[in-house]
Design a protein around this motif. Structure first.
Motif, short mmCIF file in Angstrom:
data_model
loop_
_atom_site.label_atom_id
_atom_site.label_comp_id
_atom_site.label_asym_id
_atom_site.label_seq_id
_atom_site.Cartn_x
_atom_site.Cartn_y
_atom_site.Cartn_z
N ARG A 130 0.84 -1.19 0.00
CA ARG A 130 0.00 0.00 0.00
C ARG A 130 0.87 1.24 0.00
O ARG A 130 1.89 1.28 0.67
CB ARG A 130 -0.82 0.03 1.29
CG ARG A 130 -2.28 -0.19 1.08
CD ARG A 130 -3.02 0.08 2.37
NE ARG A 130 -3.83 1.26 2.24
CZ ARG A 130 -4.14 2.09 3.20
NH1 ARG A 130 -3.66 1.90 4.39
NH2 ARG A 130 -4.91 3.12 2.99
N PRO A 151 -7.41 8.10 3.36
CA PRO A 151 -6.72 7.45 2.24
C PRO A 151 -7.16 8.09 0.92
O PRO A 151 -8.32 8.46 0.77
CB PRO A 151 -7.19 5.99 2.31
CG PRO A 151 -8.15 5.90 3.40
CD PRO A 151 -8.27 7.20 4.10
N GLU A 152 -6.22 8.25 0.03
CA GLU A 152 -6.53 8.85 -1.26
C GLU A 152 -6.03 7.95 -2.36
O GLU A 152 -5.20 7.07 -2.12
CB GLU A 152 -5.81 10.20 -1.41
CG GLU A 152 -6.44 11.33 -0.65
CD GLU A 152 -5.57 12.57 -0.74
OE1 GLU A 152 -5.19 13.07 0.33
OE2 GLU A 152 -5.26 12.99 -1.86
N PHE A 153 -6.50 8.24 -3.56
CA PHE A 153 -6.02 7.48 -4.69
C PHE A 153 -5.53 8.43 -5.76
O PHE A 153 -6.23 9.35 -6.15
CB PHE A 153 -7.15 6.59 -5.23
CG PHE A 153 -6.65 5.46 -6.08
CD1 PHE A 153 -6.69 5.55 -7.46
CD2 PHE A 153 -6.10 4.34 -5.49
CE1 PHE A 153 -6.19 4.51 -8.24
CE2 PHE A 153 -5.61 3.30 -6.26
CZ PHE A 153 -5.66 3.39 -7.63
N ASP A 154 -4.32 8.23 -6.18
CA ASP A 154 -3.78 9.04 -7.27
C ASP A 154 -4.13 8.34 -8.56
O ASP A 154 -3.53 7.32 -8.91
CB ASP A 154 -2.26 9.16 -7.09
CG ASP A 154 -1.61 10.03 -8.16
OD1 ASP A 154 -2.21 10.21 -9.24
OD2 ASP A 154 -0.51 10.53 -7.91
N TYR A 155 -5.09 8.87 -9.26
CA TYR A 155 -5.58 8.17 -10.45
C TYR A 155 -4.57 8.18 -11.57
O TYR A 155 -4.51 7.26 -12.38
CB TYR A 155 -6.90 8.79 -10.92
CG TYR A 155 -7.98 8.64 -9.88
CD1 TYR A 155 -8.31 9.67 -9.02
CD2 TYR A 155 -8.64 7.42 -9.72
CE1 TYR A 155 -9.27 9.51 -8.05
CE2 TYR A 155 -9.60 7.25 -8.76
CZ TYR A 155 -9.91 8.29 -7.92
OH TYR A 155 -10.86 8.13 -6.96
N SER A 200 -2.05 5.54 -10.58
CA SER A 200 -2.60 4.30 -10.03
C SER A 200 -1.94 3.93 -8.72
O SER A 200 -1.47 2.82 -8.53
CB SER A 200 -2.43 3.14 -11.01
OG SER A 200 -3.26 3.34 -12.11
N GLU A 252 -2.15 4.15 -4.44
CA GLU A 252 -2.92 4.52 -3.27
C GLU A 252 -2.02 5.35 -2.37
O GLU A 252 -0.85 5.04 -2.19
CB GLU A 252 -3.38 3.26 -2.53
CG GLU A 252 -4.43 3.59 -1.50
CD GLU A 252 -4.89 2.38 -0.74
OE1 GLU A 252 -4.40 1.27 -1.02
OE2 GLU A 252 -5.73 2.55 0.15
N GLU A 281 -1.31 6.49 1.29
CA GLU A 281 -1.64 6.09 2.66
C GLU A 281 -2.03 7.29 3.50
O GLU A 281 -1.48 8.37 3.35
CB GLU A 281 -0.41 5.44 3.30
CG GLU A 281 -0.25 3.98 3.01
CD GLU A 281 0.80 3.38 3.92
OE1 GLU A 281 0.41 2.73 4.91
OE2 GLU A 281 1.99 3.58 3.65
#
Lengths: 177, 450
Positions: A25, B80-84, B87, B89, B91
């Motif tokens: 992660r 939590p975020e997602f960097d599109y 791709s 994640e 933390e």
């Protein structure tokens, strides 16, 4: 030789850590990857230098490894040991994924090692040094009885000497961002 | 020194099952920091939450409950975020918290995860205006025809409420993972450091920052070292230091150039060639760097040692303290179980006479620089009955148990690691984060610095 055994073990452990870090992660950690590659580099150096020095003595035990790899090599284009392939594949896949992430797309002037033509360097060191590093589990595809192997097309072959494989994987670990 | 240390009751972070060793990963404490007066103590965890503790003022009626820390506020700092685009994640784990010096009634702190720094305002509300003319008690607009007289709203006391609000979000400035933040002594700027770059921010400006250090090589294949920690000098607002994975420290002066790639001073100890092993590079990586309160010294921590450097001497550290040298022969196993990558922090006491750092088995170590004495203590439930005095512990080589309480190297629990510790700025009070538990120890005998 103890150092050699330890070097092999450390290399195997490092490779599995490299794999595991890709699924962590938060993405690949640069610092950790760098440290892993440094350890792998010293372990590889020790491993290969001790292999060079004990090459003539170790001729006999190497044969079983070689014949199995040679048999397959007869039937298709020279293909280096597939065991290190997952490593290079893994590192390469990581670097492919990350090439798209890399903000400076022109940042790397890496040699296109995967698509080297088969004539270049492929016949070099066909001796013991290019035999499968025996610390890695054998992942060689085995033919089921009754199957035939087809000659693989040129482009899909990885044609590098064993030593440069680990070089590739180490150098590619870092640009995996 | 620290031998007669009382334990205040264990402050459990987020609830636990006492009979099981079950730890929710989100509850693992990832940073601990006292504010400048020591009145407040902030902790961040892997779940992105911040918990602030406040020290109770000493009371005359209950002399023994003086100075205990109780929960003051809890809030979710990062999600939590997602960097599109990549791709990836991101933390939510809080990597660092740094307090701003207090300038008014409110408190401000900076908290950061891998990518984003946030400024939080923590303020108290203990009064409420009542008696509005146009609004009723619930806030609804009154029917004007019912208003027959005017009144002046008065402030009525209410139960204390602590409000936390995000005042600034400093985002999108780091490609790599942020490992440090440090507030400048000018109280206007701060820096954030990731693996390869350090950015300078103004606290009021979120849409841009200045890059002051960039060690990214033109070809990433040439990468040999990364930045591991960075800190501003406590008094000189133009000076800062950053540590690297190669074990070097660089002191930089922002007056010299806009981009501080060239260091003013380079602190490096040449490696002892006889001690070289596969893991020499890993164990020489500096995991934390802290200026002394005086600004004269630097404290660094690498895997096996803690070192004190004099800013005036670059060639070698002033003092080297072995934290757990018995691990030197076990580096291979520690590499396999990943412990060799653990990043331990270090801390100075208020008078810069004692340094502290964590180790395994919930042990932490304190070294007195003047007397050269050191002590190993344990942060555990058993040893932490309230008012109990902590017993010094000893680690001995396998099979060499001398005393009853000794523990052999092979029985150390490497899952119990103390990575984060903090020392009160003026008193002998320390905060120790042991996985998901926070321990606060006070030295009752001598509260003042000596």
């Amino acid at each position: 030789m103890d150092v050699n055994v330890e070097a092999k073990r450390i290399l195997a452990v490092s490779i599995s850590k490299l794999y595991a870090s890709r699924t962590q992660r938060g993405g690949l950690r640069l610092h950790r990857s760098l440290l892993l590659s440094l350890v792998m580099r010293s372990a590889r150096d020790i491993y290969h230098s001790s292999r060079e020095s004990e090459a003539p003595i170790a001729a006999a035990p190497e044969e079983p490894m070689d014949t199995s790899s040679r048999a397959e090599e007869q039937t298709q284009l020279p293909e280096p040991e597939s065991e290190p392939q997952p490593v290079a594949n893994g590192a390469e896949a990581a670097s492919e994924v990350s090439d798209s992430r890399e903000e400076e797309s022109d940042g790397e002037t890496t040699e296109d090692k995967e698509n080297v033509s088969p004539t270049r360097q492929s016949r070099k060191r066909r001796g013991k040094a290019s035999a499968a590093p025996d610390f890695l589990p054998s992942k060689r595809a085995r033919l089921e009885p009754g199957e035939e192997r087809y000659a693989a097309p040129l482009g899909s072959c990885r044609t590098m000497a064993g030593e440069s494989l680990t070089t590739l994987s180490l150098n590619r670990v870092i640009p995996a961002f | 020194m620290g031998e007669d240390t009382d334990a205040t009751p264990t402050l459990n972070h987020h609830g636990f099952l006492p009979d099981h060793n079950y730890v929710t990963e989100a509850d693992i404490i990832s940073t601990v920091e006292f504010n400048h007066t020591g009145e407040l103590l902030a902790t961040g965890d892997k779940g992105g939450r911040v918990v602030i503790f406040q020290r109770e003022p000493e009371s005359q009626t209950e002399p023994f409950s003086q100075g205990e820390y109780n929960v003051y506020s809890t809030f979710q700092s990062h999600e939590p975020e997602f960097d599109y685009l990549k791709s990836l994640e991101i933390e939510e784990k809080i990597n660092k918290i740094r307090w701003l010096p207090q300038q008014n009634a409110a408190h401000f702190l900076l908290s950061t995860n891998d990518k984003t720094v946030k400024l939080w305002k923590v303020s108290e509300r203990d009064k409420r205006p009542e008696g509005y003319n146009l609004k009723d008690e619930e806030g609804r607009i009154k029917d004007l025809s019912t208003v027959t007289s005017l009144q002046v709203p008065v402030l009525k006391p209410v139960d204390l409420m602590v409000e936390v609000s995000p005042r600034r979000v400093f985002a999108n400035a780091h490609t790599y993972h942020i490992n440090s933040i440090s507030v400048n002594s000018d109280y206007e700027t701060y820096m954030s450091a990731d693996d390869l770059r350090i950015n300078l921010w103004h606290l009021d400006i979120t849409d841009r920052s200045f890059n002051i250090v960039d060690i990214k090589p033109a070809n990433m294949e040439d990468l040999t070292e990364v930045i591991t920690a960075a800190e501003f000098h406590p008094h000189h607002c133009n000076l800062f230091v950053y540590s690297s994975s190669k074990g070097t420290l660089r002191l930089c002066d922002m007056r010299e150039a806009a981009l501080c790639d060239k260091h003013s001073k380079l602190f490096e100890e040449p490696e002892d060639p006889s001690a070289h092993s596969f893991f020499s590079e890993i164990i020489s990586s500096v995991s934390d760097v802290k200026f002394s309160h005086s600004g004269r010294y630097l404290l660094t921590r690498d895997y096996l040692t803690a070192k004190v450097w004099d800013l005036n001497m670059e060639s070698k550290p002033l003092e080297t303290y072995q934290v757990h040298d018995y691990l030197r022969s076990k580096l291979c196993s520690l590499y396999e179980n990943d412990c060799i990558f653990d990043k331990f922090e270090c801390a100075w006491n208020g008078s810069d006479s004692v340094i502290m750092t964590g180790a395994y088995n919930n042990f932490f170590r304190m070294f007195d620089r003047n007397t050269k004495r050191d002590v190993t203590l344990e942060a555990s439930r058993e040893s932490s009955k309230p008012r109990a005095v902590l017993k010094p512990r000893r680690v001995c080589a396998a099979g060499g148990k001398r005393r009853k309480d000794d523990i052999s190297v092979d029985s150390l629990d490497f899952t119990k690691k103390i990575l984060h510790t903090a020392w009160h700025p003026t008193e002998n009070i320390i905060a120790i984060a042991a996985t998901n538990n926070l321990y606060i120890f006070q030295d009752k005998l001598s509260s003042e610095m000596h």
